[in-house]
Enzyme design. Structure first.
Site, PDB file in Angstrom:
ATOM      1  N   GLU A 185      31.299 -11.644   2.135  1.00  0.00           N
ATOM      2  CA  GLU A 185      31.193 -10.982   3.444  1.00  0.00           C
ATOM      3  C   GLU A 185      32.283  -9.934   3.547  1.00  0.00           C
ATOM      4  OE1 GLU A 185      32.436 -13.337   6.862  1.00  0.00           O
ATOM      5  OE2 GLU A 185      31.103 -12.223   8.194  1.00  0.00           O
ATOM      6  N   TYR A 196      26.764  -9.430   5.039  1.00  0.00           N
ATOM      7  CA  TYR A 196      26.714 -10.467   4.003  1.00  0.00           C
ATOM      8  C   TYR A 196      26.004  -9.919   2.791  1.00  0.00           C
ATOM      9  CZ  TYR A 196      28.237 -14.132   7.179  1.00  0.00           C
ATOM     10  OH  TYR A 196      28.962 -14.903   8.036  1.00  0.00           O
ATOM     11  N   HIS A 223      38.922 -17.204  13.146  1.00  0.00           N
ATOM     12  CA  HIS A 223      38.756 -18.380  12.290  1.00  0.00           C
ATOM     13  C   HIS A 223      39.502 -18.149  10.980  1.00  0.00           C
ATOM     14  CE1 HIS A 223      35.809 -15.686  10.761  1.00  0.00           C
ATOM     15  NE2 HIS A 223      34.873 -16.512  10.374  1.00  0.00           N
ATOM     16  N   HIS A 242      28.667 -10.620  14.549  1.00  0.00           N
ATOM     17  CA  HIS A 242      28.511 -12.043  14.854  1.00  0.00           C
ATOM     18  C   HIS A 242      28.714 -12.274  16.354  1.00  0.00           C
ATOM     19  CE1 HIS A 242      28.539 -13.400  10.742  1.00  0.00           C
ATOM     20  NE2 HIS A 242      29.729 -12.912  10.503  1.00  0.00           N
ATOM     21  N   HIS A 287      30.362 -18.799   1.828  1.00  0.00           N
ATOM     22  CA  HIS A 287      30.854 -17.447   1.526  1.00  0.00           C
ATOM     23  C   HIS A 287      32.365 -17.348   1.591  1.00  0.00           C
ATOM     24  CE1 HIS A 287      30.637 -16.994   6.012  1.00  0.00           C
ATOM     25  NE2 HIS A 287      31.683 -16.222   5.849  1.00  0.00           N
ATOM     26  N   HIS A 303      38.787 -15.461   5.075  1.00  0.00           N
ATOM     27  CA  HIS A 303      38.400 -16.846   5.358  1.00  0.00           C
ATOM     28  C   HIS A 303      37.299 -17.278   4.396  1.00  0.00           C
ATOM     29  CE1 HIS A 303      35.514 -14.462   7.800  1.00  0.00           C
ATOM     30  NE2 HIS A 303      34.649 -15.380   7.410  1.00  0.00           N
TER      31      HIS A 303
HETATM   32 FE   LIG Z   1      32.549 -15.298   7.571  1.00  0.00          FE
END
Ligand SMILES: [Fe+2]
Length: 309
Positions: free
Chosen positions: A267, A257, A201, A248, A216, A154
């Protein structure tokens, strides 16, 4: 299989200051496979991706995002999205087949946050090195290298008009809102996390005044152990790490990160829940900002909100 619209992120193209340094970072340390080098660009794929490339780095005077491209199911779907995007109110540019290496035609439009996005249905399929009959589970030695990401997962984009970008993805491209971060006092959306697949996501946005900024790109690893292995590689090669390994709150993924030599944030990511369209969207507010971002120490990092390219 129900996913027949936008399938996934298919390509992210970023600018780097030094192509040779980027080649060591993306090719050797992250372990992407170099597929093509031409016109000051290197084209990479992760080992388990079937299409010709997914990451493009271009040498330029400043770092940041050139464009992000998502793959749709087929040409008929591309035609349908072209009409819907125009009807939603964005100008659509047609990019004929061959404009981009090994790729069919694309359409390009500028998101309300200033980023250039493309959709395409066709790119050369080169496979993941395993046969499709009796494939086994592991490619030959040497194919999985470095941090060993299976795929580009992503991107997170930073810019203004966050609510409009979010509405565009939901209304014109059929994405679901998976999670959002809102200001506790005003209710304003500060971050949105959108799904076109079963992933927690497929694209995300954070609010920022400056248009078209890149936060990112994320590479998927198969396990949390692989995230720690990636961390070992960062330590061994003195790669600049921003935060992690941690988890997260938003998406529940394990994460580190870090930065490429030009300052673009990368990431590594693993885990997270499975998204279905009937899953209620989750809301975090700024009273829990630290927990939403980094759910082990609950400490928001200022750099995480300030540093973009
Ligand atoms: Fe991410």
């Amino acid at each position: 299989m129900a996913i027949r619209g936008v399938l996934r992120i298919g390509e992210v193209a970023v600018r780097v200051l030094d192509l040779a340094a980027a080649a060591v970072h993306y090719g050797q340390y992250i372990g992407l496979q170099e597929m093509l080098r031409e016109n000051n660009r290197i084209y990479y794929k992760a080992w388990d991706e079937h299409d010709h490339h997914s990451v493009v780095v271009r040498e330029a005077d400043c770092a940041g995002l050139d464009y992000v491209a998502y793959k749709v199911h087929d040409e008929a779907v591309l035609v349908s999205f072209e009409a819907r995007i125009k009807a939603w109110g964005l100008d659509v540019e047609k990019l004929p087949a061959g404009s981009f290496p090994r790729s069919g035609r694309r359409i390009q439009f500028q998101l309300p946050g200033g980023h250039y996005m493309q959709l395409y249905a066709d790119k050369d399929r080169v496979g993941n090195s395993l046969p499709t009959r009796n494939p086994g589970v592991l490619p030959d030695e040497g194919v999985i290298r470095g941090m060993g990401p299976t795929r580009l997962d992503h991107v997170l984009l930073a810019g203004p008009n966050l609510a409009e970008s979010t509405r565009f993805f939901m209304e014109a491209l059929d994405f679901d809102l998976g999670e959002e971060l809102i200001d506790n006092d005003t209710g304003m959306q500060l971050g949105t996390f959108l799904c076109c697949s079963n992933k927690p996501h497929d694209i995300a946005f954070i609010l920022r005044e400056q248009a078209g900024k890149f936060h990112h790109m994320s590479f998927y690893l198969e396990s949390v152990n692989d995230v720690y292995h990636a961390g070992d590689i960062m330590g061994k090669h003195n790669i600049s790490v921003e935060v992690g390994p941690t988890r997260h709150g938003i998406t529940r993924g394990a994460t580190i990160y870090f930065y490429d030599p030009s300052g673009n944030r990368n990431e590594v990511f693993s885990g997270g829940y499975i998204h279905y369209p009937d899953r209620p969207h989750l809301t975090w507010d700024t009273t829990q900002l630290g927990h939403a971002a980094f759910a082990i120490d609950n400490q928001p990092r200022q750099s995480f909100f300030d540093v973009v390219t």
